[in-house]
Design an enzyme around this catalytic site. Structure first.
Site, short mmCIF file in Angstrom:
data_model
loop_
_atom_site.label_atom_id
_atom_site.label_comp_id
_atom_site.label_asym_id
_atom_site.label_seq_id
_atom_site.Cartn_x
_atom_site.Cartn_y
_atom_site.Cartn_z
N TRP A 43 0.85 -1.20 0.00
CA TRP A 43 0.00 0.00 0.00
C TRP A 43 0.88 1.25 0.00
CZ3 TRP A 43 -2.77 -4.25 0.65
CH2 TRP A 43 -4.15 -4.20 0.41
N TRP A 45 0.64 4.82 1.05
CA TRP A 45 1.07 5.65 2.17
C TRP A 45 1.54 4.79 3.34
CZ3 TRP A 45 -2.42 9.16 5.61
CH2 TRP A 45 -3.55 8.49 6.07
N ASP A 46 1.10 3.54 3.38
CA ASP A 46 1.66 2.61 4.37
C ASP A 46 3.17 2.50 4.17
OD1 ASP A 46 -0.70 0.61 5.73
OD2 ASP A 46 -1.25 1.72 3.93
N TYR A 93 -7.88 -10.62 -1.47
CA TYR A 93 -8.20 -9.20 -1.23
C TYR A 93 -9.15 -8.73 -2.31
CZ TYR A 93 -7.95 -4.26 -0.26
OH TYR A 93 -8.31 -2.97 0.05
N GLN A 122 -3.29 7.51 -2.75
CA GLN A 122 -3.39 7.81 -1.31
C GLN A 122 -2.57 9.05 -1.01
OE1 GLN A 122 -2.29 4.03 0.59
NE2 GLN A 122 -4.40 3.78 1.28
N GLY A 182 -7.14 8.15 2.51
CA GLY A 182 -6.53 7.29 3.52
C GLY A 182 -7.47 7.05 4.69
N ASP A 184 -10.73 6.08 5.04
CA ASP A 184 -11.67 5.54 4.08
C ASP A 184 -13.14 5.83 4.34
OD1 ASP A 184 -9.21 4.50 3.44
OD2 ASP A 184 -9.87 2.44 3.28
N TYR A 370 -13.42 1.64 12.25
CA TYR A 370 -12.47 2.14 11.25
C TYR A 370 -12.17 3.62 11.45
CZ TYR A 370 -10.03 0.63 6.99
OH TYR A 370 -9.08 0.26 6.06
N TRP A 371 -12.49 4.50 10.50
CA TRP A 371 -12.13 5.91 10.60
C TRP A 371 -13.26 6.77 11.15
CZ3 TRP A 371 -7.26 7.65 10.02
CH2 TRP A 371 -6.33 6.81 9.40
N GLU A 414 -3.86 -2.09 14.42
CA GLU A 414 -4.13 -1.18 13.31
C GLU A 414 -4.64 0.16 13.84
OE1 GLU A 414 -6.67 -1.34 9.10
OE2 GLU A 414 -6.96 -2.88 10.64
#
Length: 444
Positions: A43, A45-46, A93, A122, A182, A184, A370-371, A414
């Site tokens: 990924w 920006w990872d 995935y 990203q 990023g 999401d 998540y976000w 995470e």
């Protein structure tokens, strides 16, 4: 300016060794997966955040991390958000390479023929990562030609965002899919997403739910809309056209990182003997555009702007705090941001140990999903730098210590519940480990 009331963080062998174990376990030989099960590819920006931590273990390996990513850069300058590993089964995935069809659908935009990637992007953390990696071992960087090789690619990446993605004509880059931020499934995307007809529920299989708790992940409705947007962009040959876009938003987080990258590019230009002045001018221009277009005094932070409907998105997220990382931010704006970080909407140091991804008082706040509320280590790492830049040293020191404790106690999760610190998402997450290494190793 605060006086530091927290001593520099002493290295803790347990935290350091644990972070090193995660990065060693997720290394594939040329790059690092975010996690072995949930995210089995590379990924964008990872990898930038991972390289920042890897430079403390092996500067050469950190260089390779970025070089591997940029080997899949498209001819138009974009850096795709996923570079797929052909050895990983398609079903591991979704959306998988056969969905994106980059080498065919992206041919007109210059997608590489020899690699399969996604077609979206990203946030651009890569110039900052490249500069930090170079500074970790300038001799090795010079010997391998790292900085000279990656500099023109970084410039092309920046120009793609500042030119092709200025869909609103306001001097800022627009995202065409929530994943490009990023962050999401941030509630900031709910209003513009509500206008998108979701893909049929039976038309795709969510591989993320095979490995993650549904309560931690985006909803099926949101995912259906993500699939619809990605398919529409693909079917338009990944052309950046405001007239054809179903979603176009100026995100303050991405644009803050875009601006910071121009300042990093100035440092890179100086290191390779090029003129840094163009990057410094562009950095100033982007800062001016951010302030003019996205700053909201009443909210006390920067707000996203829906380009297609020409209206601000009235949701407070951590993305609106990220301009704290910028040099040259007006003192009064930096002061308001610092107050917002500590105030009731984000509660740093009172209600929360780490900055949540979304407004604690917002109607959509969820500490698990998540976000939509959890605290993320990359966002807090950026804010720790921003706090320090603007004189909030004691707050930065405290945040730094809490991040290391949270990373270790959560199994390098995470993300975590911002109040309780409970681990959420997958464990042994690479950027959590990498940024923990950075916090433990670099001076305050």
């Amino acid at each position: 300016m605060e006086c530091a009331d927290h001593p520099p963080l002493p290295p803790t062998p347990i935290a350091y060794d644990g972070a090193r174990r995660v990065l060693t376990g997720n290394w594939t030989g040329s790059s690092t997966v975010p996690s072995r099960a949930l995210y089995p590819h590379q990924w964008s920006w990872d990898s930038a955040f991972i390289a920042i931590g890897l430079r403390h273990l092996s500067p050469v390996r950190a260089q390779r991390e970025l070089e591997t990513l940029f080997a899949a850069q498209w001819a138009d300058g974009r850096v795709p958000h996923i570079v797929f590993n052909p050895a990983v089964p398609l079903g591991a995935y979704f959306p998988s390479p056969d969905f994106w069809r980059s080498s065919t659908a992206g041919a007109a935009a210059g997608a590489p023929a020899g690699a399969e990637t996604s077609g979206i992007v990203q946030p651009p953390v890569h110039a900052l990562a490249a500069l930090l990696v170079h500074e970790a071992d300038p001799a090795a960087s010079e010997r391998r030609g790292f900085l000279r090789g990656i500099y023109p690619r970084l410039v092309a990446w920046q120009r793609y965002l500042t030119e092709r993605r200025d869909l609103g004509g306001r001097g800022l880059a627009a995202i065409v899919h929530p994943w490009e931020s990023g962050m999401d499934n941030s509630p900031c995307w709910d209003p513009p997403l509500a206008r998108v007809e979701p893909a049929a529920a039976g038309s795709f299989h969510r591989a993320d739910l095979d490995h993650g708790c549904p309560a931690d992940r985006p909803t099926d409705l949101d995912y259906g809309r993500y699939v619809r947007l990605a398919a529409a962009y693909r079917d338009h040959d990944y052309a950046d056209d405001a007239g054809a876009a179903l979603f176009a938003v100026e995100d303050p987080g991405l644009n803050a990182l875009l601006t910071a990258s121009e300042h990093a590019l100035a440092g890179i230009a100086a290191a390779v003997g090029a003129d840094p002045s163009d990057h410094l001018v562009r950095g100033e221009q982007l800062t001016t555009a951010l302030l003019k277009r996205l700053w909201n005094e009443d909210a006390g932070l920067f707000l996203a702007h829906d380009v297609l409907h020409n209206e601000p998105v009235p949701e407070r997220s951590a993305a609106g705090l990220l301009p704290l990382i910028l040099p040259g931010l007006p003192e009064e704006v930096a002061g308001r941001l610092l107050a917002t970080v500590r105030g009731r909407h984000f509660g740093l140091g009172s209600v929360t140990d780490l900055v949540p991804s979304y407004d604690l008082c917002g109607a959509s706040f969820d500490p698990a999903r998540y976000w939509r509320g959890p605290a993320w280590f990359n966002v807090n790492w950026l804010l720790e730098r921003g706090l320090r830049r603007h004189g909030a040293t004691a707050t930065a020191d405290a945040l730094r210590a809490r991040m290391v404790r949270a990373a270790e106690s959560s199994g390098y999760a995470e993300y975590v519940d911002p109040v309780t610190g409970e681990a959420r998402g997958t464990r042994d997450f690479s950027w959590t480990a990498a940024l923990t290494l950075d916090l433990l190793t670099r001076p305050a």
